[in-house]
Design an enzyme around this catalytic site. Structure first.
Site, PDB file in Angstrom:
ATOM      1  N   GLU A   1       0.821  -1.203   0.000  1.00  0.00           N
ATOM      2  CA  GLU A   1       0.000   0.000   0.000  1.00  0.00           C
ATOM      3  C   GLU A   1       0.855   1.253   0.000  1.00  0.00           C
ATOM      4  O   GLU A   1       2.032   1.225   0.377  1.00  0.00           O
ATOM      5  CB  GLU A   1      -0.896  -0.002   1.232  1.00  0.00           C
ATOM      6  CG  GLU A   1      -0.056   0.007   2.491  1.00  0.00           C
ATOM      7  CD  GLU A   1      -0.849  -0.210   3.768  1.00  0.00           C
ATOM      8  OE1 GLU A   1      -2.000  -0.667   3.682  1.00  0.00           O
ATOM      9  OE2 GLU A   1      -0.308   0.087   4.828  1.00  0.00           O
TER      10      GLU A   1
ATOM     11  N   CYS B   1       3.568   8.325   0.983  1.00  0.00           N
ATOM     12  CA  CYS B   1       4.133   7.366   1.931  1.00  0.00           C
ATOM     13  C   CYS B   1       4.181   6.040   1.194  1.00  0.00           C
ATOM     14  O   CYS B   1       3.158   5.563   0.702  1.00  0.00           O
ATOM     15  CB  CYS B   1       3.209   7.305   3.144  1.00  0.00           C
ATOM     16  SG  CYS B   1       3.630   6.007   4.296  1.00  0.00           S
TER      17      CYS B   1
ATOM     18  N   CYS C   1       6.635  -7.420   6.583  1.00  0.00           N
ATOM     19  CA  CYS C   1       7.782  -6.902   7.336  1.00  0.00           C
ATOM     20  C   CYS C   1       8.232  -7.974   8.313  1.00  0.00           C
ATOM     21  O   CYS C   1       7.402  -8.683   8.874  1.00  0.00           O
ATOM     22  CB  CYS C   1       7.383  -5.636   8.103  1.00  0.00           C
ATOM     23  SG  CYS C   1       8.764  -4.836   8.971  1.00  0.00           S
TER      24      CYS C   1
ATOM     25  N   CYS D   1       7.097  -5.776  15.212  1.00  0.00           N
ATOM     26  CA  CYS D   1       6.669  -4.843  16.259  1.00  0.00           C
ATOM     27  C   CYS D   1       5.198  -5.160  16.583  1.00  0.00           C
ATOM     28  O   CYS D   1       4.361  -5.189  15.669  1.00  0.00           O
ATOM     29  CB  CYS D   1       6.824  -3.397  15.793  1.00  0.00           C
ATOM     30  SG  CYS D   1       8.528  -3.004  15.310  1.00  0.00           S
TER      31      CYS D   1
ATOM     32  N   CYS E   1       2.080  -3.005  15.323  1.00  0.00           N
ATOM     33  CA  CYS E   1       2.008  -2.653  13.906  1.00  0.00           C
ATOM     34  C   CYS E   1       1.343  -3.776  13.115  1.00  0.00           C
ATOM     35  O   CYS E   1       1.723  -4.948  13.257  1.00  0.00           O
ATOM     36  CB  CYS E   1       3.426  -2.406  13.382  1.00  0.00           C
ATOM     37  SG  CYS E   1       3.483  -2.174  11.596  1.00  0.00           S
TER      38      CYS E   1
ATOM     39  N   CYS F   1       0.424   1.940   9.484  1.00  0.00           N
ATOM     40  CA  CYS F   1       1.259   1.012   8.754  1.00  0.00           C
ATOM     41  C   CYS F   1       0.604  -0.350   8.540  1.00  0.00           C
ATOM     42  O   CYS F   1       0.295  -1.061   9.479  1.00  0.00           O
ATOM     43  CB  CYS F   1       2.546   0.841   9.561  1.00  0.00           C
ATOM     44  SG  CYS F   1       3.730  -0.257   8.870  1.00  0.00           S
TER      45      CYS F   1
HETATM   46  N1  SAH Z   1       9.722  -0.178   9.437  1.00  0.00           N
HETATM   47  C1  SAH Z   1       9.870   1.254   9.466  1.00  0.00           C
HETATM   48  C2  SAH Z   1       8.888   2.013   8.600  1.00  0.00           C
HETATM   49  C3  SAH Z   1       7.440   1.617   8.553  1.00  0.00           C
HETATM   50  S1  SAH Z   1       6.314   2.089   9.809  1.00  0.00           S
HETATM   51  C4  SAH Z   1       9.797   1.761  10.873  1.00  0.00           C
HETATM   52  O1  SAH Z   1       9.416   1.003  11.761  1.00  0.00           O
HETATM   53  O2  SAH Z   1      10.166   2.909  11.111  1.00  0.00           O
HETATM   54  C5  SAH Z   1       6.235   3.829   9.899  1.00  0.00           C
HETATM   55  C6  SAH Z   1       5.937   4.309  11.311  1.00  0.00           C
HETATM   56  O3  SAH Z   1       4.590   3.954  11.730  1.00  0.00           O
HETATM   57  C7  SAH Z   1       6.885   3.701  12.339  1.00  0.00           C
HETATM   58  O4  SAH Z   1       7.309   4.693  13.239  1.00  0.00           O
HETATM   59  C8  SAH Z   1       5.971   2.696  13.037  1.00  0.00           C
HETATM   60  O5  SAH Z   1       6.460   2.352  14.295  1.00  0.00           O
HETATM   61  C9  SAH Z   1       4.651   3.429  13.036  1.00  0.00           C
HETATM   62  N2  SAH Z   1       3.484   2.581  13.298  1.00  0.00           N
HETATM   63  C10 SAH Z   1       3.305   1.295  12.931  1.00  0.00           C
HETATM   64  N3  SAH Z   1       2.106   0.849  13.361  1.00  0.00           N
HETATM   65  C11 SAH Z   1       1.517   1.868  14.001  1.00  0.00           C
HETATM   66  C12 SAH Z   1       0.262   2.024  14.679  1.00  0.00           C
HETATM   67  N4  SAH Z   1      -0.594   1.011  14.751  1.00  0.00           N
HETATM   68  N5  SAH Z   1      -0.027   3.227  15.225  1.00  0.00           N
HETATM   69  C13 SAH Z   1       0.863   4.247  15.140  1.00  0.00           C
HETATM   70  N6  SAH Z   1       2.062   4.164  14.522  1.00  0.00           N
HETATM   71  C14 SAH Z   1       2.394   2.985  13.964  1.00  0.00           C
END
Ligand code: SAH
Length: 381
Positions: A112, A125, A132, A136, A139, A363
């Site tokens: 996406e 974006c 991935c 985390c 996410c 994300c």
């Molecule tokens: N893998 C990279 C980039 C992708 S995510 C990274 O982790 O930085 C982009 C941002 O969105 C990251 O800071 C991630 O931690 C955040 N993110 C992911 N899921 C989220 C959620 N459910 N709510 C808020 N931020 C989120």
């Protein structure tokens, strides 16, 4: 809020094994494209012509490439511009200022991208991987695991495609020209290092070699792969680094960003400060505010001590809870207190706007939803 037409996911595509896509001109620099065109028995200058259509005019339809001989248009476009992204679903919200695209790749993988219009700029974006591997727990993408790396052209094409959408005037109240790219879609960009760096080179190269964006308008967001951050600092690029910190202490960060078990808070911050010193770019510290998990006043104070006096800016992100998650966003008063403590420590801090909330802007959420609830989603969109 409006919804755009739905194209259903090809059921045959789902069983396919993940595989890299066909070669595309955006995989190659200009001299690589010239060599390829020569191999195809065409004069080298055709590479520049096709590149100019794709990057300069945002045109990919061979019919519109009228400076190419009619007999070779189809063949050249077929060789240099194979279809990489098929739109599966496009959603718009914020009165059309935010548009999210879900793409199917040639092997059925879903990724996406999001286009966000502001009065002074247009940002996309983009995703760097299908899925991935960083796991985390808050996410959506992290839950599904890694399918595969995207090719350089699959990364670039998201930006080029949405630059075309912006140029068509689809984002009311914003300039028509794409200006900013953030690697904050699906995937960990620094885990797909060489393709992501090549994609950045295409995005910043002037047309017809690339899209001609400013390096300073490109942000690479990472969980904190320390060797890759150091390597990125040594490239002759000065893109903005965003570090997804989410906790100032190892005990909590080990859980929220599991790669912390390998590179600790102090190591990743050291790499970030070295990056800032080398590039002169302020590092963006990303911090999702998760209720009763990482939003305590003492954590704000600890974060303030770690960042005070550094070339850093904190971007607080209200958590966008993933389906079935046990976590929620911090209440606004808690968020305000967190901001106040950071600012009192002298750390510049903003709260990210919640663009695209209604269309699962966090994300990986749209792709994670896949096509299973597409109908209900479209109905409420
Ligand atoms: N893998 C990279 C980039 C992708 S995510 C990274 O982790 O930085 C982009 C941002 O969105 C990251 O800071 C991630 O931690 C955040 N993110 C992911 N899921 C989220 C959620 N459910 N709510 C808020 N931020 C989120």
């Amino acid at each position: 809020m409006t919804s755009l037409p739905l194209i259903s996911v090809d059921p045959d595509a789902r069983g396919r094994r993940p595989s890299m896509p066909p070669r595309h001109l955006a995989d190659l620099d200009l001299s690589g494209r010239q060599a390829l065109v020569t191999e195809l028995g065409e004069p080298a200058f055709r590479a520049k012509q096709v590149s100019n259509h794709y990057f300069g005019r945002l045109v990919r339809d061979p019919e519109r490439m009228t400076d190419l001989p009619a007999a070779t248009r189809e063949r050249l476009a077929g060789e240099l511009l194979p279809t990489l992204l098929t739109p599966v679903r496009e959603l718009a919200c914020d009165d059309g200022a935010t548009r999210k695209a879900l793409w199917r790749l040639h092997d059925g993988s879903l990724v996406e991208s999001v286009l966000m219009g502001y009065p002074d700029r247009v940002t996309v974006c983009i995703s760097s991987q299908a899925g991935c591997g960083m796991a985390c727990p808050f996410c959506a993408t992290g839950q599904a695991g890694l399918t595969r790396n995207l090719s350089t052209a699959e990364i670039v094409d998201q930006a080029v495609y949405l630059a075309g959408v912006a140029a068509s005037g689809a984002v009311a109240g914003s300039p028509p020209r794409l200006s900013h790219v953030v690697f904050m879609g699906m995937g960990e960009p620094l885990a797909n290092y060489s393709r992501v760096v090549a994609a950045i080179r295409r995005l910043v190269a002037p047309a017809p070699e690339g899209l001609g964006l400013s390096q300073r308008h490109i942000t690479v967001s990472t969980v904190g792969l320390v060797p890759a951050i150091r390597r990125l600092a040594s490239e002759d690029l000065s893109v903005t680094l965003a570090l997804s910190l989410h906790a100032p202490d190892d005990e909590l960060r080990d859980e929220l960003v599991p790669v912390n078990q390998r590179w600790k808070v102090s190591e990743v911050l050291d790499a970030a400060w070295d990056y800032a010193a080398t590039t002169g770019r302020r590092v963006s510290i990303e911090y999702a505010m998760i209720k009763d998990v990482n939003d305590q006043p003492w954590r704000a104070d600890l974060l303030g001590r770690l960042l005070a006096g550094k070339l850093a800016h904190v971007n607080l992100i209200p958590l966008n809870p993933t389906p079935g998650s046990r976590w929620d966003a911090s209440p606004k008063p808690v968020e305000r207190e967190f901001v106040r403590r950071l600012r009192d420590a002298g750390v510049s801090t903003t709260v990210r706007d919640t663009r695209g909330r209604e269309i699962d802007g966090a994300c990986g959420q749209l792709a994670a939803a896949g096509d299973t609830d597409g109908d209900s989603r479209a109905a409420t969109a």
